[in-house]
Design a protein around this motif. Sequence first.
Motif, PDB file in Angstrom:
ATOM      1  N   ASP A 102       0.871  -0.930  -0.492  1.00 60.72           N
ATOM      2  CA  ASP A 102      -0.471  -0.281   0.169  1.00 60.72           C
ATOM      3  C   ASP A 102       0.534   1.163  -0.108  1.00 60.72           C
ATOM      4  N   GLU A 103       0.864   1.991  -1.829  1.00 61.64           N
ATOM      5  CA  GLU A 103       1.626   2.625  -1.404  1.00 61.64           C
ATOM      6  C   GLU A 103       1.215   3.654  -0.087  1.00 61.64           C
ATOM      7  N   ASP A 104      -0.043   3.600   0.404  1.00 55.51           N
ATOM      8  CA  ASP A 104       0.175   5.364   1.294  1.00 55.51           C
ATOM      9  C   ASP A 104       0.602   5.251   2.857  1.00 55.51           C
ATOM     10  N   LEU A 105       1.154   3.774   2.848  1.00 56.17           N
ATOM     11  CA  LEU A 105       1.750   3.116   4.251  1.00 56.17           C
ATOM     12  C   LEU A 105       2.754   3.690   4.029  1.00 56.17           C
ATOM     13  N   HIS A 106       4.184   3.440   4.787  1.00 54.08           N
ATOM     14  CA  HIS A 106       5.137   4.200   5.081  1.00 54.08           C
ATOM     15  C   HIS A 106       5.798   3.227   6.548  1.00 54.08           C
ATOM     16  N   VAL A 107       7.149   2.465   6.410  1.00 58.24           N
ATOM     17  CA  VAL A 107       7.517   1.706   7.391  1.00 58.24           C
ATOM     18  C   VAL A 107       8.677   2.041   8.365  1.00 58.24           C
ATOM     19  N   THR A 108       8.632   2.080   9.028  1.00 60.69           N
ATOM     20  CA  THR A 108      10.251   2.381   9.941  1.00 60.69           C
ATOM     21  C   THR A 108      10.107   1.097  10.234  1.00 60.69           C
ATOM     22  N   ILE A 109      11.984   0.943  10.033  1.00 59.85           N
ATOM     23  CA  ILE A 109      12.805  -0.633  10.983  1.00 59.85           C
ATOM     24  C   ILE A 109      13.792  -0.378  11.258  1.00 59.85           C
ATOM     25  N   ARG A 110      13.172  -0.592  13.308  1.00 64.56           N
ATOM     26  CA  ARG A 110      14.946  -0.804  13.501  1.00 64.56           C
ATOM     27  C   ARG A 110      15.241  -1.857  13.734  1.00 64.56           C
ATOM     28  N   THR A 111      16.895  -2.239  13.503  1.00 64.35           N
ATOM     29  CA  THR A 111      17.220  -3.673  13.734  1.00 64.35           C
ATOM     30  C   THR A 111      18.157  -4.003  14.877  1.00 64.35           C
ATOM     31  N   THR A 112      18.022  -5.298  15.350  1.00 62.96           N
ATOM     32  CA  THR A 112      18.507  -5.359  16.791  1.00 62.96           C
ATOM     33  C   THR A 112      19.673  -6.917  16.843  1.00 62.96           C
ATOM     34  N   ASN A 113      19.837  -7.013  17.096  1.00 62.65           N
ATOM     35  CA  ASN A 113      21.308  -8.284  17.127  1.00 62.65           C
ATOM     36  C   ASN A 113      20.771  -9.332  18.526  1.00 62.65           C
ATOM     37  N   LEU A 114      20.126 -10.383  18.643  1.00 65.83           N
ATOM     38  CA  LEU A 114      19.847 -10.808  19.378  1.00 65.83           C
ATOM     39  C   LEU A 114      20.402 -12.528  19.334  1.00 65.83           C
ATOM     40  N   ARG A 115      20.726 -13.305  20.643  1.00 70.53           N
ATOM     41  CA  ARG A 115      20.152 -14.637  20.273  1.00 70.53           C
ATOM     42  C   ARG A 115      19.075 -15.445  20.869  1.00 70.53           C
ATOM     43  N   ALA A 116      18.933 -16.288  20.295  1.00 72.21           N
ATOM     44  CA  ALA A 116      17.729 -17.682  20.313  1.00 72.21           C
ATOM     45  C   ALA A 116      17.479 -18.406  22.191  1.00 72.21           C
ATOM     46  N   ARG A 117      16.165 -17.529  22.397  1.00 73.87           N
ATOM     47  CA  ARG A 117      15.905 -17.654  23.437  1.00 73.87           C
ATOM     48  C   ARG A 117      14.445 -17.996  23.857  1.00 73.87           C
TER      49      ARG A 117
ATOM     50  N   PRO B 108      23.147 -17.058  17.559  1.00 76.55           N
ATOM     51  CA  PRO B 108      22.507 -15.717  16.421  1.00 76.55           C
ATOM     52  C   PRO B 108      21.900 -15.233  15.616  1.00 76.55           C
ATOM     53  N   LEU B 109      20.695 -14.052  16.407  1.00 79.61           N
ATOM     54  CA  LEU B 109      19.614 -14.140  15.535  1.00 79.61           C
ATOM     55  C   LEU B 109      19.812 -12.400  14.861  1.00 79.61           C
ATOM     56  N   THR B 110      18.934 -11.925  14.087  1.00 79.06           N
ATOM     57  CA  THR B 110      19.421 -10.625  13.993  1.00 79.06           C
ATOM     58  C   THR B 110      17.508 -10.376  13.277  1.00 79.06           C
ATOM     59  N   GLU B 111      16.677  -9.794  14.812  1.00 76.18           N
ATOM     60  CA  GLU B 111      15.679  -8.927  14.537  1.00 76.18           C
ATOM     61  C   GLU B 111      15.101  -7.563  13.610  1.00 76.18           C
ATOM     62  N   PHE B 112      13.635  -7.690  12.864  1.00 69.27           N
ATOM     63  CA  PHE B 112      13.583  -6.338  12.789  1.00 69.27           C
ATOM     64  C   PHE B 112      12.221  -6.394  12.879  1.00 69.27           C
ATOM     65  N   LEU B 113      12.413  -4.980  13.427  1.00 71.52           N
ATOM     66  CA  LEU B 113      11.020  -4.608  13.843  1.00 71.52           C
ATOM     67  C   LEU B 113      10.214  -3.290  13.160  1.00 71.52           C
ATOM     68  N   CYS B 114       9.265  -3.906  12.707  1.00 70.25           N
ATOM     69  CA  CYS B 114       8.828  -2.842  11.594  1.00 70.25           C
ATOM     70  C   CYS B 114       7.075  -2.583  11.504  1.00 70.25           C
ATOM     71  N   LEU B 115       7.231  -0.896  11.865  1.00 67.11           N
ATOM     72  CA  LEU B 115       5.856  -0.645  12.288  1.00 67.11           C
ATOM     73  C   LEU B 115       5.483   0.403  11.216  1.00 67.11           C
ATOM     74  N   SER B 116       4.041  -0.158  10.764  1.00 70.96           N
ATOM     75  CA  SER B 116       4.060   0.835   9.163  1.00 70.96           C
ATOM     76  C   SER B 116       2.837   2.173   9.776  1.00 70.96           C
ATOM     77  N   HIS B 117       2.988   2.816   9.304  1.00 75.81           N
ATOM     78  CA  HIS B 117       2.007   4.250   9.597  1.00 75.81           C
ATOM     79  C   HIS B 117       1.339   4.189   8.274  1.00 75.81           C
ATOM     80  N   GLN B 118       0.522   5.424   8.804  1.00 75.61           N
ATOM     81  CA  GLN B 118      -0.745   5.835   7.577  1.00 75.61           C
ATOM     82  C   GLN B 118      -0.224   7.526   7.813  1.00 75.61           C
ATOM     83  N   GLY B 119      -0.239   7.903   7.790  1.00 82.47           N
ATOM     84  CA  GLY B 119       0.184   9.268   7.908  1.00 82.47           C
ATOM     85  C   GLY B 119       1.251   9.229   9.547  1.00 82.47           C
TER      86      GLY B 119
END
Length: 227
Positions: free
Chosen positions: A88-103, A117-128
């Motif tokens: 959806d072109e009206d939505l934009h996404v902010t992404i935060r990347t964190t390195n962590l370990r599986a648990r 070792p894992l990488t976490e992508f925390l994605c929050l989409s916004h409309q406006g």
Amino acid sequence: MIDPVPSLRHTIADDLRSQITTGHLKAGVRLPSEPRLAAQYKVSTPTLRTALSLLQAEGLIEKIHGKGNFVRQPLRRLTYVGGHLTPDEDLHVTIRTTNLRARGNLISLLKVPSRTPLTEFLCLSHQGESPHSLARIYVPRDLASAELPWQRSTAEQSRNQVSARLPTPEEAFALRISSTLAVLSITRVSTDTTGRVVEAALLILPSDRADALFITHHATDEKGQEG
């Protein structure tokens, strides 16, 4: 049968809902303070808050901490189909990347040893300015690259588990929704051609803006069609 007398909270919610749907209260407008509204409707502040919570659960208003209650902008609906959200072109996404370990449950979801070792992508989409959906995507560190997980084509098969539940306090805060508004919780596990889990995604979609579409493909009996 005699209809029950509507409660004060429903009477207040009905009045405010009518003002919103008819355009008297426009999107983005800040409502009067809760004490002022309570005085206007001649009810206690707790009663007024329960009325507002009904409208929050319907997605008509949102409460922003420290600022007040606002009429929500009409939100785009999200459609989850084929294991992914439709773009959806009206939505934009902010992404935060964190390195962590599986648990915890990440060990069983990704089928990896503890503390892998894992990488976490925390994605929050916004409309406006309004948050729209939340996703936590986990990838084994050795598979993480400059490309985001959904931009890669290593996944061969995905398994989706869908359930409806109330949001956690953290989810409600991040999405700015009422703790009484149900969310669609989707756990997606993707594997490659060797069966290795290459991604585990935990998606949270508020029920006031989400649809899930499932398509079933029926295999044909080729032998039965021959001869």
